[in-house]
Scaffold this active site. Structure first.
Site, short mmCIF file in Angstrom:
data_model
loop_
_atom_site.label_atom_id
_atom_site.label_comp_id
_atom_site.label_asym_id
_atom_site.label_seq_id
_atom_site.Cartn_x
_atom_site.Cartn_y
_atom_site.Cartn_z
N THR A 8 41.46 41.02 27.33
CA THR A 8 41.25 40.09 28.10
C THR A 8 39.86 38.81 27.38
OG1 THR A 8 40.00 39.28 30.39
CG2 THR A 8 39.01 40.72 29.34
N ASN A 10 38.72 36.30 29.60
CA ASN A 10 37.78 36.24 30.80
C ASN A 10 36.57 36.58 30.12
OD1 ASN A 10 37.09 36.60 32.83
ND2 ASN A 10 38.51 36.66 33.84
N HIS A 12 34.03 36.71 32.70
CA HIS A 12 33.36 37.46 33.77
C HIS A 12 33.92 38.75 34.22
CE1 HIS A 12 31.56 33.82 35.80
NE2 HIS A 12 32.80 33.16 35.75
N ASP A 69 44.97 44.36 35.96
CA ASP A 69 45.55 43.17 36.56
C ASP A 69 45.58 42.96 37.68
OD1 ASP A 69 47.27 40.38 35.79
OD2 ASP A 69 49.24 41.37 37.30
N THR A 70 45.61 41.98 38.43
CA THR A 70 44.09 41.72 39.47
C THR A 70 45.22 40.78 40.45
OG1 THR A 70 42.14 42.35 39.44
CG2 THR A 70 42.06 41.43 40.59
N PHE A 149 33.87 34.38 40.47
CA PHE A 149 35.13 33.74 40.30
C PHE A 149 36.00 33.34 40.83
CE2 PHE A 149 37.42 36.12 37.78
CZ PHE A 149 36.99 37.57 37.64
N GLY A 150 37.34 32.62 40.98
CA GLY A 150 38.40 33.19 41.66
C GLY A 150 38.61 33.21 42.79
N ARG A 178 37.71 45.45 41.23
CA ARG A 178 37.63 46.41 39.14
C ARG A 178 37.18 46.96 39.07
NH1 ARG A 178 37.20 41.52 38.70
NH2 ARG A 178 38.90 40.73 38.31
P1 IMP Z 1 44.00 38.94 36.33
O1 IMP Z 1 45.75 38.38 36.09
O2 IMP Z 1 44.04 40.06 36.40
O3 IMP Z 1 43.66 37.36 35.66
O4 IMP Z 1 43.85 37.89 37.69
C1 IMP Z 1 45.02 36.85 38.34
C2 IMP Z 1 44.12 36.03 39.52
O5 IMP Z 1 43.04 36.46 40.35
C3 IMP Z 1 42.68 35.03 38.51
O6 IMP Z 1 42.49 34.31 37.99
C4 IMP Z 1 41.80 35.12 39.78
O7 IMP Z 1 42.13 34.20 40.38
C5 IMP Z 1 42.33 36.71 40.70
N1 IMP Z 1 40.75 37.17 40.60
C6 IMP Z 1 40.60 38.48 39.94
N2 IMP Z 1 39.58 39.49 39.67
C7 IMP Z 1 38.97 38.51 41.14
C8 IMP Z 1 37.96 39.20 41.57
O8 IMP Z 1 37.59 39.61 41.14
N3 IMP Z 1 37.43 37.99 41.69
C9 IMP Z 1 38.06 37.08 42.87
N4 IMP Z 1 39.71 36.64 42.03
C10 IMP Z 1 39.79 37.02 41.38
#
Ligand code: IMP
Length: 191
Positions: A8, A10, A12, A69-70, A149-150, A178
């Site tokens: 990553t 990112n 954060h 991935d979230t 964030f997010g 996470r």
């Molecule tokens: P990623 O693909 O794992 O980067 O996550 C996809 C999107 O999910 C990110 O761009 C954020 O908008 C959201 N996201 C991921 N983790 C978090 C979190 O811990 N808090 C809030 N939003 C999150």
């Protein structure tokens, strides 16, 4: 010291994962292994995307690595934005626009149940395995808080009355998707 690449850029995420893993780990970022391009996230599921990212790094570097991935899965939206959470409203990672869209989509909805789900793909010694972390909660009717964030300003974890964005990093990590996935990752890495 366990040295491992975290796929990553990112800041954060890096801070959160470092805090949960604690001492004894050297987390190497993508930039530090010379990967500056965006890794394609074209999978249809969180598992596929985590795999794509981890395998990309492993193929390029041969180093032990993991990728996460979230997705935010909202019950009244049939699991959306899910795997599309980053690009929900626009093509970029526009957190403000994503939160606005989510509030619009849920306007008038009484069922505000949602969950964050994180999948981590770990490749160690060339062998891949996945762990998952989930936190259940609800989507607030307006944003609050400035941490994280997010979708954090809209997500209120079950059993709490504040959003993730109103919590300290320690509070969020202790209960977050996470945080839970990384705790499982740590257990595997210690074996
Ligand atoms: P990623 O693909 O794992 O980067 O996550 C996809 C999107 O999910 C990110 O761009 C954020 O908008 C959201 N996201 C991921 N983790 C978090 C979190 O811990 N808090 C809030 N939003 C999150």
């Amino acid at each position: 010291m366990i040295k491992i690449v975290f796929a990553t850029n990112n800041a954060h995420k890096i801070a959160e994962v470092k805090a949960v893993l604690g001492e004894g780990y050297e987390l190497v970022t993508l930039k530090e292994v010379g990967i500056t391009e965006d890794i394609p996230e074209t999978g249809a599921t969180l598992d596929e995307n985590a795999s794509l990212k981890a395998r990309y790094v492993y193929n390029r570097t041969g180093l032990d690595c993991f990728a996460d991935d979230t997705g935010l899965e909202v019950e009244a939206l049939n699991g959306a934005p899910g795997v599309h959470s980053a690009r929900y409203a626009t093509d970029g990672h526009d957190f403000k626009a994503n939160n606005r869209k989510l509030l619009n989509e849920l306007q008038g909805a009484d069922n505000r149940r949602a969950r964050f789900r994180t999948v981590i793909s770990l490749i160690r010694g060339g062998v891949e395995q996945h762990v998952e972390g989930i936190v259940e909660g609800t989507i607030a009717r307006e944003e609050s808080g400035a941490e994280g964030f997010g979708y954090d300003p809209l997500f209120i974890p079950t059993g709490h009355d504040r959003s993730f964005a109103e919590m300290s990093a320690e509070e969020k990590n202790a209960i977050s998707h996470r945080g839970r996935a990384v705790a499982k990752l740590a257990t595997i890495l210690q074996k």
